[in-house]
Design an enzyme around this catalytic site. Sequence first.
Site, mmCIF file in Angstrom:
data_model
loop_
_atom_site.group_PDB
_atom_site.id
_atom_site.type_symbol
_atom_site.label_atom_id
_atom_site.label_comp_id
_atom_site.label_asym_id
_atom_site.label_seq_id
_atom_site.Cartn_x
_atom_site.Cartn_y
_atom_site.Cartn_z
ATOM 1 N N SER A 1 1.021 -1.258 0.059
ATOM 2 C CA SER A 1 0.004 -0.034 -0.099
ATOM 3 C C SER A 1 0.948 1.413 0.023
ATOM 4 C CB SER A 1 -1.009 0.128 1.108
ATOM 5 O OG SER A 1 -1.724 1.343 1.368
ATOM 6 N N ASP B 1 -4.099 4.380 -2.441
ATOM 7 C CA ASP B 1 -5.087 4.739 -1.615
ATOM 8 C C ASP B 1 -5.418 6.415 -1.982
ATOM 9 O OD1 ASP B 1 -3.761 2.590 0.863
ATOM 10 O OD2 ASP B 1 -5.896 2.640 0.193
ATOM 11 N N HIS C 1 -7.827 2.433 -4.622
ATOM 12 C CA HIS C 1 -8.754 2.189 -3.420
ATOM 13 C C HIS C 1 -9.087 3.850 -3.334
ATOM 14 C CE1 HIS C 1 -9.601 1.487 0.903
ATOM 15 N NE2 HIS C 1 -10.621 1.431 0.325
ATOM 16 N N GLY D 1 -0.855 1.996 9.469
ATOM 17 C CA GLY D 1 -0.459 1.714 10.863
ATOM 18 C C GLY D 1 -1.366 1.394 11.889
ATOM 19 N N ASP E 1 -7.625 -5.301 3.506
ATOM 20 C CA ASP E 1 -6.895 -3.876 3.737
ATOM 21 C C ASP E 1 -6.906 -3.403 4.976
ATOM 22 O OD1 ASP E 1 -7.118 -0.906 1.971
ATOM 23 O OD2 ASP E 1 -5.531 -1.608 3.240
ATOM 24 N N GLY E 2 -5.733 -3.536 5.788
ATOM 25 C CA GLY E 2 -5.496 -2.817 7.128
ATOM 26 C C GLY E 2 -4.991 -3.702 8.301
ATOM 27 N N GLY E 3 -3.870 -3.309 8.622
ATOM 28 C CA GLY E 3 -3.142 -4.057 9.619
ATOM 29 C C GLY E 3 -2.610 -5.447 9.334
ATOM 30 N N GLY F 1 0.866 -2.070 4.095
ATOM 31 C CA GLY F 1 1.144 -0.675 4.003
ATOM 32 C C GLY F 1 2.617 -0.647 5.029
ATOM 33 N N SER F 2 2.065 -0.501 6.264
ATOM 34 C CA SER F 2 3.168 -0.217 7.384
ATOM 35 C C SER F 2 3.973 -1.650 7.596
ATOM 36 C CB SER F 2 2.622 -0.041 8.642
ATOM 37 O OG SER F 2 1.512 -0.761 9.037
#
Length: 230
Positions: free
Chosen positions: A15, A42, A76, A155, A182-184, A204-205
Amino acid sequence: MGWSEWARTVEVEPSIYAADFSRLGEQLGSLAEAGAKVFHFDAGDGHFIPEITIGPIVAASIAPLVHAWGATLDCHLMVERPERHFEAVARAGGDSVTFHVEAVEDHLGAIAHARSFGLGVGLALNPGTAVEEAVKAAEGADLVLCMSIHPGYSGQPYMPEATERIRALREALPPDVRVQVDGGINGSTIRDACAAGADLLVAGSAVFWTNDPAAAYRDLAAAVAEPARG
Ligand code: DX5
Ligand code: ZN
């Protein structure tokens, strides 16, 4: 790889939101070299989510690179009235748009509108939106994106309740519609998400907030390695 090819394998999608924008091309190049086939882009408008992020002007600068590496740009759209942006995303070189179920009334019309620009199309659902709503709205879409955080920024920790939602989506959707999460997503949550049926994993992170994003990508890709689906 075009949209329809890449969606047949289990993909880890870096991401871009979490990247170091002072070295964006260099970081994406190292990830492409490490095997990344899809980059997650994003776009946030400061309305649908509080944050203003990146848009077609950034996509236009990286799309030629992404395509030269044989990869795709999966956009996204965390924006209100996403259909207003499909043409600009397509012109900038985006390969697909994923818009939010919550941001559109006429889902079928929006999907058709995105298709008219030759875009792959996904529908995203926020943690508070019923899975059934997305399944109904996703008719004719290529994928459904199950948010495992409240969209806004990178994050945040993975919401464990997302795992059952991924499972429910996988069971309810036709097999040719992909389930993206998507996410974590990181070294441990990725296994839960995959086991529940996700095959497009945005990170991402866990990729960029490391001292070696390419190595971090390879570790995540190894965690989900499985033969390409026929
Ligand atoms: C957040 C974005 C996500 C985010 C993922 O609104 O949609 O793609 O960048 O970042 P991580 O993997 O760090 O949660
Ligand atoms: Zn995203």
